[in-house]
Motif scaffolding. Structure first.
Motif, PDB file in Angstrom:
ATOM      1  N   PRO A  25       0.815  -1.214   0.000  1.00 55.54           N
ATOM      2  CA  PRO A  25       0.000   0.000   0.000  1.00 55.54           C
ATOM      3  C   PRO A  25       0.849   1.265   0.000  1.00 55.54           C
ATOM      4  O   PRO A  25       1.915   1.310   0.617  1.00 55.54           O
ATOM      5  CB  PRO A  25      -0.803  -0.115   1.303  1.00 55.54           C
ATOM      6  CG  PRO A  25       0.069  -0.936   2.202  1.00 55.54           C
ATOM      7  CD  PRO A  25       0.742  -1.932   1.292  1.00 55.54           C
ATOM      8  N   ARG A  26       0.375   2.281  -0.706  1.00 57.74           N
ATOM      9  CA  ARG A  26       1.042   3.585  -0.659  1.00 57.74           C
ATOM     10  C   ARG A  26       0.876   4.215   0.719  1.00 57.74           C
ATOM     11  O   ARG A  26       1.774   4.918   1.208  1.00 57.74           O
ATOM     12  CB  ARG A  26       0.468   4.522  -1.723  1.00 57.74           C
ATOM     13  CG  ARG A  26       0.895   4.184  -3.125  1.00 57.74           C
ATOM     14  CD  ARG A  26       0.366   5.184  -4.139  1.00 57.74           C
ATOM     15  NE  ARG A  26       0.716   6.575  -3.846  1.00 57.74           N
ATOM     16  CZ  ARG A  26       1.931   7.102  -3.976  1.00 57.74           C
ATOM     17  NH1 ARG A  26       2.940   6.348  -4.374  1.00 57.74           N
ATOM     18  NH2 ARG A  26       2.145   8.375  -3.702  1.00 57.74           N
ATOM     19  N   ALA A  27      -0.269   4.007   1.336  1.00 56.98           N
ATOM     20  CA  ALA A  27      -0.588   4.558   2.650  1.00 56.98           C
ATOM     21  C   ALA A  27      -1.869   3.890   3.113  1.00 56.98           C
ATOM     22  O   ALA A  27      -2.486   3.121   2.376  1.00 56.98           O
ATOM     23  CB  ALA A  27      -0.752   6.077   2.587  1.00 56.98           C
ATOM     24  N   GLY A  56     -10.277   3.130  -2.894  1.00 54.87           N
ATOM     25  CA  GLY A  56      -8.955   3.267  -2.306  1.00 54.87           C
ATOM     26  C   GLY A  56      -8.052   2.091  -2.620  1.00 54.87           C
ATOM     27  O   GLY A  56      -6.889   2.263  -2.975  1.00 54.87           O
ATOM     28  N   TYR A  61      -4.155   2.055  -2.115  1.00 52.14           N
ATOM     29  CA  TYR A  61      -4.147   2.317  -0.682  1.00 52.14           C
ATOM     30  C   TYR A  61      -4.834   1.177   0.066  1.00 52.14           C
ATOM     31  O   TYR A  61      -5.740   0.531  -0.457  1.00 52.14           O
ATOM     32  CB  TYR A  61      -4.893   3.609  -0.339  1.00 52.14           C
ATOM     33  CG  TYR A  61      -4.518   4.803  -1.165  1.00 52.14           C
ATOM     34  CD1 TYR A  61      -3.294   5.442  -0.990  1.00 52.14           C
ATOM     35  CD2 TYR A  61      -5.385   5.302  -2.128  1.00 52.14           C
ATOM     36  CE1 TYR A  61      -2.956   6.543  -1.757  1.00 52.14           C
ATOM     37  CE2 TYR A  61      -5.057   6.403  -2.901  1.00 52.14           C
ATOM     38  CZ  TYR A  61      -3.845   7.025  -2.715  1.00 52.14           C
ATOM     39  OH  TYR A  61      -3.499   8.097  -3.474  1.00 52.14           O
ATOM     40  N   CYS A 274      -8.390  11.293  -1.984  1.00 49.61           N
ATOM     41  CA  CYS A 274      -7.132  10.666  -2.404  1.00 49.61           C
ATOM     42  C   CYS A 274      -6.180  11.686  -3.017  1.00 49.61           C
ATOM     43  O   CYS A 274      -4.959  11.605  -2.841  1.00 49.61           O
ATOM     44  CB  CYS A 274      -7.423   9.530  -3.380  1.00 49.61           C
ATOM     45  SG  CYS A 274      -8.342   8.151  -2.640  1.00 49.61           S
TER      46      CYS A 274
END
Length: 298
Positions: A25-27, A56, A61, A274
């Motif tokens: 995940p990016r975040a 997401g 994410y 986002c």
């Protein structure tokens, strides 16, 4: 999307979890619902594309929608709910538990609706909490909808244990929602805990001190037909003034009522969430390096 649990301070919180497929995940988007709702507020199934959890995960994410203390699995242990100042360290501890079991990428980004925004602001300030309670550098920013600091209604009109408050103020015009939104939304409703309702009228007085302690970027969004909170020019100036140590901005979402994430505007709003997260990450990446004081050891 699947159900999961978080453990904190002897409590078990229920949550919904969606993760990207085959990539780190990016975040993590941590979604906090409003009063009288559940975590499923962020997972609208009325039409494809409206769910924050699905969107997401598609964008890379992890999305964690949490049933706040006093809702979901914790409702039996907390029949009267939990005061804001007590719920904030519980949330931080729950997210610390999550972070030991799941990859979090660049960190945690709080997405909050209505009363959930109060908890997000309170949780963003970890001063005075127990050791290990603070987010540290893990907190990226806050994106809050459906919350101001000047009421547009009389305090006695706010939702409480005796009722959800005036229906129209939650939803606005019927045309703003898919036909199935109201039927599916019935499953998301939950009684507003007594303690939470009792603290509601005092929010305008408590807000400035909480806002002043926030250190990460914050974005507020008001729906075009927001009716619980004032969002005129004077009210917006009063809302942003206390943020002495954090960048803050206020946006408006056209064609939406208070429950933005259940309406036709949900996808548009979630994409903007986002986008704001990406802006926060960009600002981190492009930040000037901190200068060492003269004479400091290298």
């Amino acid at each position: 999307m699947r159900a999961t649990t978080l453990h904190a301070a002897g409590l078990t919180l229920s949550a919904l979890l969606a993760e990207p497929v085959d990539v780190a995940p990016r975040a993590v988007l941590v979604a906090l619902h409003g009063g009288g709702m559940r975590a499923g507020y962020f997972d609208s199934r009325a039409r494809p594309g409206l769910s924050l959890l699905a969107l997401g995960a598609q964008l890379g994410y992890t999305v964690l929608a949490v049933d706040r203390p006093g809702y979901g699995l914790s409702a039996a242990r907390l029949p009267r709910g939990m005061a804001l100042e007590d719920a904030a360290p519980v949330l931080r501890a729950a997210l610390a538990d999550f972070s030991t079991r799941y990859a979090t990428g660049a960190g945690l980004f709080l997405v909050a609706h209505s009363y959930g925004g109060k908890l997000a602001l309170a949780a963003a300030d970890a001063s005075g909490g127990p050791p290990g309670d603070a987010f540290g550098d893990a907190l990226i920013g806050l994106d809050i909808s459906g919350l101001g600091n000047r009421l547009a209604v009389a305090p006695h009109q706010l939702p409480g244990p005796g009722g959800q408050g005036e229906w129209r103020k939650h939803w606005g015009a019927l045309r703003l929602y898919p036909p199935d939104a109201f039927r599916l939304g019935q499953a998301l409703l939950s009684p507003v805990p007594e303690t939470e309702a009792a603290q509601g009228p005092s929010w305008p007085e408590r807000y400035p001190e909480l806002a002043a302690r926030v250190r990460v970027p914050v974005r507020f969004t008001f729906a075009e037909q927001e009716q619980w909170w004032r969002h005129d020019e004077e009210a917006v100036a009063d809302l942003t003034r206390p943020f002495a140590s954090a960048p803050v901005r206020v946006d408006r979402q056209p064609d939406a009522g208070h429950n933005i994430s259940l309406g036709w505007a949900a996808r548009t709003y979630h994409l903007r969430v986002c986008g704001f997260l990406e802006e926060c990450l960009l600002a981190r990446d492009a930040a000037l390096p901190q200068r060492r004081p003269a004479g400091a050891a290298v």
